[in-house]
Design a protein around this motif. Structure first.
Motif, PDB file in Angstrom:
ATOM      1  N   ILE A 217       0.865  -1.176   0.000  1.00  0.00           N
ATOM      2  CA  ILE A 217       0.000   0.000   0.000  1.00  0.00           C
ATOM      3  C   ILE A 217       0.904   1.230   0.000  1.00  0.00           C
ATOM      4  N   ALA A 218       0.665   2.171  -0.920  1.00  0.00           N
ATOM      5  CA  ALA A 218       1.499   3.369  -0.997  1.00  0.00           C
ATOM      6  C   ALA A 218       0.670   4.569  -1.432  1.00  0.00           C
ATOM      7  N   THR A 219       1.154   5.744  -1.090  1.00  0.00           N
ATOM      8  CA  THR A 219       0.511   6.967  -1.541  1.00  0.00           C
ATOM      9  C   THR A 219       0.718   7.105  -3.052  1.00  0.00           C
ATOM     10  N   PRO A 220      -0.309   7.512  -3.799  1.00  0.00           N
ATOM     11  CA  PRO A 220      -0.158   7.647  -5.248  1.00  0.00           C
ATOM     12  C   PRO A 220       0.575   8.920  -5.655  1.00  0.00           C
ATOM     13  N   SER A 221       0.650   9.891  -4.754  1.00  0.00           N
ATOM     14  CA  SER A 221       1.335  11.149  -5.053  1.00  0.00           C
ATOM     15  C   SER A 221       1.853  11.755  -3.753  1.00  0.00           C
ATOM     16  N   GLY A 222       2.667  12.801  -3.881  1.00  0.00           N
ATOM     17  CA  GLY A 222       3.276  13.427  -2.725  1.00  0.00           C
ATOM     18  C   GLY A 222       2.303  14.246  -1.891  1.00  0.00           C
ATOM     19  N   HIS A 223       2.632  14.409  -0.625  1.00  0.00           N
ATOM     20  CA  HIS A 223       1.843  15.203   0.314  1.00  0.00           C
ATOM     21  C   HIS A 223       2.760  16.257   0.937  1.00  0.00           C
TER      22      HIS A 223
ATOM     23  N   ILE B 235       1.025   9.879   6.011  1.00  0.00           N
ATOM     24  CA  ILE B 235       0.694   8.787   6.931  1.00  0.00           C
ATOM     25  C   ILE B 235      -0.816   8.680   7.094  1.00  0.00           C
ATOM     26  N   ASP B 236      -1.506   9.799   7.217  1.00  0.00           N
ATOM     27  CA  ASP B 236      -2.968   9.782   7.337  1.00  0.00           C
ATOM     28  C   ASP B 236      -3.619   9.148   6.115  1.00  0.00           C
ATOM     29  N   PHE B 237      -3.065   9.396   4.928  1.00  0.00           N
ATOM     30  CA  PHE B 237      -3.599   8.779   3.712  1.00  0.00           C
ATOM     31  C   PHE B 237      -3.499   7.258   3.803  1.00  0.00           C
ATOM     32  N   ILE B 238      -2.348   6.745   4.246  1.00  0.00           N
ATOM     33  CA  ILE B 238      -2.163   5.301   4.380  1.00  0.00           C
ATOM     34  C   ILE B 238      -3.113   4.740   5.430  1.00  0.00           C
TER      35      ILE B 238
END
Length: 73
Positions: free
Chosen positions: A46-52, A59-62
């Motif tokens: 599981i990974a973020t699709p774009s930068g934050h 981390i909240d996205f994950i």
């Protein structure tokens, strides 16, 4: 500098990329089954699709992905 967070049994790693944005990733734990050979089983990635803009946002996205229905089955 990387940041590591434990959340519901997942080890989430957040890291800053070359552009200064933050990405995060984790592996879904493999559930052991009696009698199954788990030595070559890949965990779900599981990974973020774009930068934050911040490590916390990545981390909240994950965390949202972990809490989603596809990772609870």
């Amino acid at each position: 500098m990387d940041r590591m967070v434990l959340y519901k049994g997942f080890r989430i790693r957040a890291y800053e990329d070359w552009s200064g944005l933050w990405l995060a990733e984790t592996n879904k734990p493999v559930r052991p089954r009696p009698g199954a050979d788990h030595t070559d089983t890949d965990a779900e990635y599981i990974a973020t699709p774009s930068g934050h803009p911040t490590a916390e946002a990545a981390i909240d996205f994950i965390k949202q992905m972990i809490d989603g229905p596809s990772t609870t089955v």
